[in-house]
Every structure is written in C-alpha cells, then in structure tokens.
Design an enzyme around this catalytic site. Structure first.
Site, PDB file in Angstrom:
ATOM      1  N   CYS A  10       0.870  -1.171   0.000  1.00 54.30           N
ATOM      2  CA  CYS A  10       0.000   0.000   0.000  1.00 54.30           C
ATOM      3  C   CYS A  10       0.910   1.225   0.000  1.00 54.30           C
ATOM      4  CB  CYS A  10      -1.014  -0.002   1.150  1.00 54.30           C
ATOM      5  SG  CYS A  10      -0.342   0.119   2.808  1.00 54.30           S
ATOM      6  N   CYS A  84      -2.144   1.469  -4.345  1.00 57.31           N
ATOM      7  CA  CYS A  84      -0.883   2.144  -4.660  1.00 57.31           C
ATOM      8  C   CYS A  84      -0.787   2.450  -6.139  1.00 57.31           C
ATOM      9  CB  CYS A  84       0.330   1.365  -4.154  1.00 57.31           C
ATOM     10  SG  CYS A  84       0.802  -0.056  -5.125  1.00 57.31           S
ATOM     11  N   CYS A  88       3.538   0.312  -8.419  1.00 58.85           N
ATOM     12  CA  CYS A  88       4.031  -1.057  -8.286  1.00 58.85           C
ATOM     13  C   CYS A  88       4.606  -1.547  -9.599  1.00 58.85           C
ATOM     14  CB  CYS A  88       2.885  -1.980  -7.873  1.00 58.85           C
ATOM     15  SG  CYS A  88       2.191  -1.530  -6.297  1.00 58.85           S
TER      16      CYS A  88
END
Length: 133
Positions: A10, A84, A88
C-alpha cells in the site's frame, strides 16, 4: 513445491498492508512467506491498526514500514496492491491482485475494524488458494 511468497503493498505500509501481513503470518504460519512494503512508507505503523489487530491477538506493533523495492516484487509469487496505483512494478508471470480497501489513515477505531475484518476474509480466501490445509 517451495513455499509461495506474498507481497502486500500500500502507499504508506502503515495500515492495510501491515494488517494483511499480520493476518497472513498468523493464519498461515510457515506455509507462506510474507512481505509488505509501501511506495511512500510512513515512519511508523498506524496506532489504530495496531490496536484493532491486538484485539485479534496479533501484534504488529514491532513492525516498521518498508519501502517497496523491485527485488521484493521479483521474489514474490503473488503481489497484492491496496491503492498504490501505478507505483508497483509489474513483472510477467506473477499473480497480481488489487484489493479495493479504504485507507485507515486518520480513521476511527470502528472504521479501521471494518477494514481489518474485510482484510481477514480476503487473507483467509488467499490462504485457501495458495496453501490449502
């Protein structure tokens, strides 16, 4: 077969991903390796997240938010993101899931309990898929 590794990500690595990692470690034991990280980690775990996990008998107070690294993603079999977005890195051949969960930052105990309970259900389902008893 080797143990699967799950990475929870996160933004701040202070609430959702820490609660998910705490549950996975607690419920799966040594059947699954657990990592967690954040794209912009805070300096400490959310105190309300610590409190509501303690109610479940899971201590995440000693954990420290960690920054997300490419290596962490590379060594994981399953990458679970929680809001997020594009931060990523994506590697082919990995399993990615995005769990839509409210951010517990700044929320009261009742709201964080609801998020915790949602995470618990998702983690149990994940364990059932990755390491059925």
């Amino acid at each position: 077969m080797s143990r699967p590794t799950v990475l929870f990500v996160c933004v701040h690595n202070a609430g959702r991903s820490q609660m998910a990692a705490g549950y996975l470690q607690h419920l799966a034991g040594d059947r699954i390796d657990v990592l967690s990280a954040g794209s912009e980690p805070k300096d400490q775990i959310n105190p309300v997240a610590i409190e509501v996990m303690a109610e479940e008998g899971i201590d995440i107070a000693g954990n420290t938010p960690k920054v997300l690294t490419v290596d962490a993603v590379r060594e994981s079999d399953v990458v679970i993101t929680m809001g997020c977005g594009d931060a990523c890195p994506i590697f082919p051949g990995k399993r990615y899931e995005d769990w839509q969960l409210d951010d517990p930052a700044g929320q009261g105990t009742e709201s964080v309990r609801r998020i915790r309970d949602d995470i618990r259900g998702r983690v149990k389902a994940l364990i059932g898929e990755l390491a059925p008893a």
